[in-house]
Design a protein around this motif. Sequence first.
Motif, mmCIF file in Angstrom:
data_model
loop_
_atom_site.group_PDB
_atom_site.id
_atom_site.type_symbol
_atom_site.label_atom_id
_atom_site.label_comp_id
_atom_site.label_asym_id
_atom_site.label_seq_id
_atom_site.Cartn_x
_atom_site.Cartn_y
_atom_site.Cartn_z
ATOM 1 N N UNK A 1 0.827 -1.206 0.000
ATOM 2 C CA UNK A 1 0.000 0.000 0.000
ATOM 3 C C UNK A 1 0.862 1.257 0.000
ATOM 4 N N UNK A 2 1.931 1.243 0.798
ATOM 5 C CA UNK A 2 2.857 2.393 0.820
ATOM 6 C C UNK A 2 3.529 2.565 -0.536
ATOM 7 N N UNK A 3 3.908 1.437 -1.152
ATOM 8 C CA UNK A 3 4.546 1.502 -2.463
ATOM 9 C C UNK A 3 3.630 2.105 -3.511
ATOM 10 N N UNK A 4 2.356 1.717 -3.500
ATOM 11 C CA UNK A 4 1.395 2.281 -4.454
ATOM 12 C C UNK A 4 1.158 3.761 -4.172
ATOM 13 N N UNK A 5 1.094 4.112 -2.887
ATOM 14 C CA UNK A 5 0.876 5.517 -2.525
ATOM 15 C C UNK A 5 2.046 6.399 -2.944
ATOM 16 N N UNK A 6 3.243 5.806 -3.031
ATOM 17 C CA UNK A 6 4.433 6.588 -3.367
ATOM 18 C C UNK A 6 4.592 6.817 -4.868
ATOM 19 N N UNK A 7 3.822 6.103 -5.684
ATOM 20 C CA UNK A 7 3.998 6.208 -7.136
ATOM 21 C C UNK A 7 3.787 7.637 -7.641
ATOM 22 N N UNK A 8 2.718 8.334 -7.240
ATOM 23 C CA UNK A 8 2.567 9.729 -7.722
ATOM 24 C C UNK A 8 3.741 10.624 -7.339
ATOM 25 N N UNK A 9 4.277 10.411 -6.134
ATOM 26 C CA UNK A 9 5.433 11.212 -5.704
ATOM 27 C C UNK A 9 6.643 10.917 -6.580
ATOM 28 N N UNK A 10 6.867 9.631 -6.893
ATOM 29 C CA UNK A 10 8.006 9.263 -7.736
ATOM 30 C C UNK A 10 7.848 9.814 -9.148
ATOM 31 N N UNK A 11 6.625 9.785 -9.653
ATOM 32 C CA UNK A 11 6.374 10.344 -10.985
ATOM 33 C C UNK A 11 6.675 11.838 -10.994
ATOM 34 N N UNK A 12 6.253 12.527 -9.921
ATOM 35 C CA UNK A 12 6.519 13.971 -9.828
ATOM 36 C C UNK A 12 8.007 14.246 -9.741
ATOM 37 N N UNK A 13 8.730 13.419 -8.972
ATOM 38 C CA UNK A 13 10.185 13.584 -8.847
ATOM 39 C C UNK A 13 10.865 13.340 -10.185
ATOM 40 N N UNK A 14 10.396 12.319 -10.913
ATOM 41 C CA UNK A 14 10.999 12.004 -12.212
ATOM 42 C C UNK A 14 10.821 13.142 -13.211
ATOM 43 N N UNK A 15 9.704 13.852 -13.094
ATOM 44 C CA UNK A 15 9.442 14.958 -14.032
ATOM 45 C C UNK A 15 10.110 16.262 -13.615
ATOM 46 N N UNK A 16 10.522 16.317 -12.355
ATOM 47 C CA UNK A 16 11.111 17.555 -11.828
ATOM 48 C C UNK A 16 12.636 17.473 -11.931
ATOM 49 N N UNK A 17 13.189 18.208 -12.835
ATOM 50 C CA UNK A 17 14.632 18.186 -13.080
ATOM 51 C C UNK A 17 15.418 18.767 -11.898
ATOM 52 N N UNK A 18 14.744 19.559 -11.056
ATOM 53 C CA UNK A 18 15.452 20.218 -9.960
ATOM 54 C C UNK A 18 16.009 19.206 -8.955
ATOM 55 N N UNK A 19 15.345 18.043 -8.805
ATOM 56 C CA UNK A 19 15.836 17.027 -7.869
ATOM 57 C C UNK A 19 17.178 16.479 -8.346
ATOM 58 N N UNK A 20 17.247 16.137 -9.637
ATOM 59 C CA UNK A 20 18.513 15.644 -10.189
ATOM 60 C C UNK A 20 19.588 16.727 -10.124
ATOM 61 N N UNK A 21 19.199 17.971 -10.359
ATOM 62 C CA UNK A 21 20.158 19.080 -10.283
ATOM 63 C C UNK A 21 20.685 19.237 -8.862
ATOM 64 N N UNK A 22 19.788 19.076 -7.871
ATOM 65 C CA UNK A 22 20.208 19.151 -6.479
ATOM 66 C C UNK A 22 21.221 18.056 -6.164
ATOM 67 N N UNK A 23 20.943 16.824 -6.619
ATOM 68 C CA UNK A 23 21.870 15.710 -6.382
ATOM 69 C C UNK A 23 23.218 15.972 -7.057
ATOM 70 N N UNK A 24 23.159 16.476 -8.266
ATOM 71 C CA UNK A 24 24.389 16.768 -8.996
ATOM 72 C C UNK A 24 25.222 17.813 -8.261
ATOM 73 N N UNK A 25 24.556 18.858 -7.763
ATOM 74 C CA UNK A 25 25.268 19.882 -6.997
ATOM 75 C C UNK A 25 25.845 19.330 -5.708
ATOM 76 N N UNK A 26 25.095 18.436 -5.036
ATOM 77 C CA UNK A 26 25.587 17.830 -3.797
ATOM 78 C C UNK A 26 26.817 16.973 -4.066
ATOM 79 N N UNK A 27 26.822 16.248 -5.190
ATOM 80 C CA UNK A 27 27.966 15.399 -5.535
ATOM 81 C C UNK A 27 29.192 16.263 -5.831
ATOM 82 N N UNK A 28 28.984 17.375 -6.535
ATOM 83 C CA UNK A 28 30.101 18.276 -6.822
ATOM 84 C C UNK A 28 30.671 18.862 -5.535
#
Length: 334
Positions: A121-148
Motif C-alpha cells: 500500500x505504501x509503495x502504491x501511494x508513493x507512485x505519484x510522488x516518484x512520478x513527480x520527482x521524475x518529471x522535476x529536473x530540480x531534484x537531479x540538479x540538487x543531487x548533482x550539486x551535492x555530488x560536486x
Amino acid sequence: MSDQVAGNPRIRPALVATLAGGAVSGLLYSSVLLAAAFLIPVQIVFGRSGQGAGAGAAGVSAVVIAASQGFRMAQAGAFEPIALLLGMAPSVVLLLALAIINAGFWKGRAARFRVIVPAAACGLAAIPLLVAVARDRSVASFLEGWIKTLFASLGGEGLDASALAVSLDPSQLAEQIMTGLYDSYAATLLLMLGGSWMVGSRMAGPGSLGRETVGTIDRYRLPYGAVWPFLAAWTAVLATVALRAPAAPTAVAWNLALAASLPYAAQGLGIATCLLKGWGVPRALRIAIAAAAVLALMTPPAGIAVAIAVPVLGVTETWIPYRNLKESEHESNT
C-alpha cells in the motif's frame, strides 16, 4: 486523572514507554543519518506495551518530527505549513503502516502478510510522488550539486577533486542514484517495515507479545508456493534487460524482484542461524558473524556477493532441506 495514573501501577510504565519510545523515534528520524531505524523504538513499544501505547508512541514521534522540521524551516526563514505537511508525509505514512502491521485483525493469519500488505500500500501511494520527482529536473540538479560539493570537500582532504570529477561524472552519478531509487523503492519500504517490525518485536524483551508474535529467525520458513512469484519476478527482470524495455516497466520488474527476494533473504539468515546453532557456535560468535556480514554489505564486491548468496540460500531450501539435513545429522551422531 493524575490520581488515577499514579494509583495504577500498569499505566505509568506504559506512559513512560510511550513518551520515551516516541521521542527517541522522532529524534532518530530528525538525525537523517539514523532515520532508517526510526520505526524500531515505536515497534518496541507496540511489542512490549500493546497497541494503545504503540499508537501513542507513533503520535509522539510524529509530533517530535514536526517540531524538528518546523524549527529547521524557521531557522532557514522558509517556514510554510503546507511544506511542513508535505515534508512530514513519508514519516507519517510509515508510522501509520507500522500501526496497521500491529493491528489486532492480523491475529491467526500468516505473519508475512501483515508486512507485505501495508508495504505494498505504501509503495502504491508513493507512485505519484516518484512520478513527480521524475518529471522535476530540480531534484537531479540538487543531487548533482551535492555530488560536486562532496568532490570539492574530498579535494580539501588531499584528494584530486578534478580527477574525481573526470572519472566519476556528477550528472551520471545523479542519474544512477535516481534510477536506483526508482528500481528499489518498494523493496526498501518492505525492508524498512519488515526489518523494523522483526527487530523491534525481538527487542521488546522475553515474554512480550512482540517476541511471541515474531518468533526466532531460525524458524522462519516460506511456503513452497512463494517460489513461483520469486521466479516470475526475476524472469521479468531478465526480459526487460534482454528487450531493453523502457524505464517504467524496468522499474516495476526490479521492484517486484527485489521485494520477492527479501523474504528469501530472511529465510537464508534463518538457515545460517540454524546451522550455526547446530554446530554449537556460541551466541557471541554468531553475532560477530552477522555484524561482519552487515559490514560486508557496505563494500561493493563483498556486498554484492552477500546480497546474492543469502537469498539464493533461502530459495534453494525449496528443494534442499538444509535444516532437516542438519537435524538428521545431529540425530545420527547421538
